[in-house]
Design an enzyme around this catalytic site. Sequence first.
Site: not given
Length: 286
Positions: A43, A117, A158
């Site tokens: 990331e 995301k 994440c």
Amino acid sequence: MTHFKAAVCQMLVVEQKAENINKAYNMIKEASKNGSNLVVLPEMFNCPYNNSFFSEFAETYPDGETIRFLSRAARSENIYLVGGSVPEQAETGEGKKIFNTSLVFDPQGKLIARHRKVHLFDIDIEGQISFRESDTLGRGDGITIARTKWCKMGIAICYDMRFPELLRAMVLNGAEVIAIPAAFNTTTGPAHWDTTLKARAIDNQAFVIAASPARNMQAGYHAYGHSMILDPWGEVLARAGTGEEIIYADIDLERVEQIRRQLPLLKHRRTDLYTLEVSPKAITNQ
């Protein structure tokens, strides 16, 4: 063909974009030289994980320096490349926004998936860490699946992996591998990294490939490291330490079929009691 070799490049991220890109390329080349067919970066691999850097490092598709590099690297090394994530600036119906975006390229350098995301990392753990991605980043709104020549591969970033509904939706739509560029920190990492990754592999009966940056104690945000590759039984096939390194694992997709046949939990779901509906409009390849 049901076998391929995957690699995770756990690289140290610094404040110079060019240096990060060069480091990524050297690690990608090494992974390719060692026979990897799929390479996953961490990331925000080109940018320190800090709100103050996201606007400065943001790029637009397809002309951004990092984005063009990822396409070239995939093509030159003849690999599938999950380009970790980068701060991506894009026009939306609400004006310009910056997203935490993972771009996936095929061996011809063609973009085959783009994941923004979905769940933003807004936390406040008293006395330890406070962070609000939403101060600078917009939220994605798609479930992302990349189609490779071996299988379908889900993409999460994440904090996304803490939401089992998201990864389950990928699997219900055919994913057998889930790639997760991530940057857990030294508070959340020791507490939840291993457990969450194992749970996502076990409850989805899928390979999970999680890529973290190396730990940089000189940075404002301290990544946990410990990149991992897990099989559908939850076994750890490869695990990094905290420093820079490349980890490898052979991905045998027959293992997915075997485990799902012998322990058919996906077929045993009681959808008469609970549902997880996925609109086809939410599935995106780009």
